[in-house]
Design a protein around this motif. Structure first.
Motif: not given
Lengths: 160, 160
Positions: A34-53
């Motif tokens: 689920e994109p909205e969930l993947l965006k919360q964990w997929f990059a190790p902080l402090p990197y972020t995931v502003p977009f996922a399709e």
């Protein structure tokens, strides 16, 4: 046929992370699909995931953008090759959607989610075409990056 | 994103054969997907196909052996990526079964079967990673070889 030699050669081109995650497979799978969930964990902080399709079917697009702390965006786009709901995801940057091979393919990822007494035996494999690519991926920080992201994945899955 | 540039670059890495075949799509598709039929047309005579294994589903094996007139065998093994029964087949030598990338992938084939008034608009595309690979495939005799094999495919499909 040369199955064993092929398998052996393949091993040296593969990176593997495995972990027992304290959440059931269905929840870990949701966090991957689920994109909205993947965006919360997929990059190790402090990197972020502003977009996922995520069009989770063979041939469907897997497209993420990872943003560095200083604001640089890194796009990653490919397609799913195999999807076994709740159990397995295979995706790669070898193709753009429509089965267009890219000029410089890098890796194929195989992620499996197995039930182990209500927890998840989670295994993520990154397979490469060459040993050089595998080494480069290690040097890029595969183990640390995927390890931290997996911590975040587990923390999220436990809340679902 | 750079869709147009990517698409343009992709075109120069592709070889295409298209033909109106005087048999319906269902029969041409059968000749592509039943091993005993594929063996009858897949190599341009005097080359022959002593072996064909076709597990026609995404991830399933596509494995043929082509024998030259002087008895040398050339194996070709890969997997299907996409299967739309009666309409489309996508397969590649990028992977061994089990999604193991090979060290020297060469091409991805997309074959489509479209109804055109009871005949088949048949299109076979070979997509490569580089322009060099596309040129090499042309020099190997793509157009002549696939052209002759397509004559044989049509002759067989008309008898089904």
């Amino acid at each position: 046929m040369t199955e064993p030699a092929t398998a052996l050669a393949a091993e040296t081109r593969e990176l593997v992370l495995t972990r027992l995650i304290d959440a059931p497979p269905a929840k870990v799978y949701r966090a991957w699909t689920e994109p909205e969930l993947l965006k919360q964990w997929f990059a190790p902080l402090p990197y972020t995931v502003p977009f996922a399709e995520l069009d989770v079917r063979p041939g469907g697009v897997f497209h993420t953008v990872i943003r560095s702390p200083d604001g640089a965006d890194f796009g990653g786009r490919g397609v799913y090759l195999d999807v076994v709901p709740g159990e397995k995801l295979v995706f790669t940057d070898v193709y753009e959607p429509g089965w267009h091979p890219v000029e410089k393919p890098f890796m194929t990822a195989i992620v499996t989610f197995e039930d182990e007494g209500g927890k998840t035996r989670y295994t993520a494999r990154a397979r490469h075409f060459t040993v050089e690519d595998r080494l480069r991926h290690e040097e890029m920080g595969f183990h640390e990056g995927w390890g931290k992201a997996t911590d975040q994945l587990e923390a999220l899955a436990k809340t679902l």
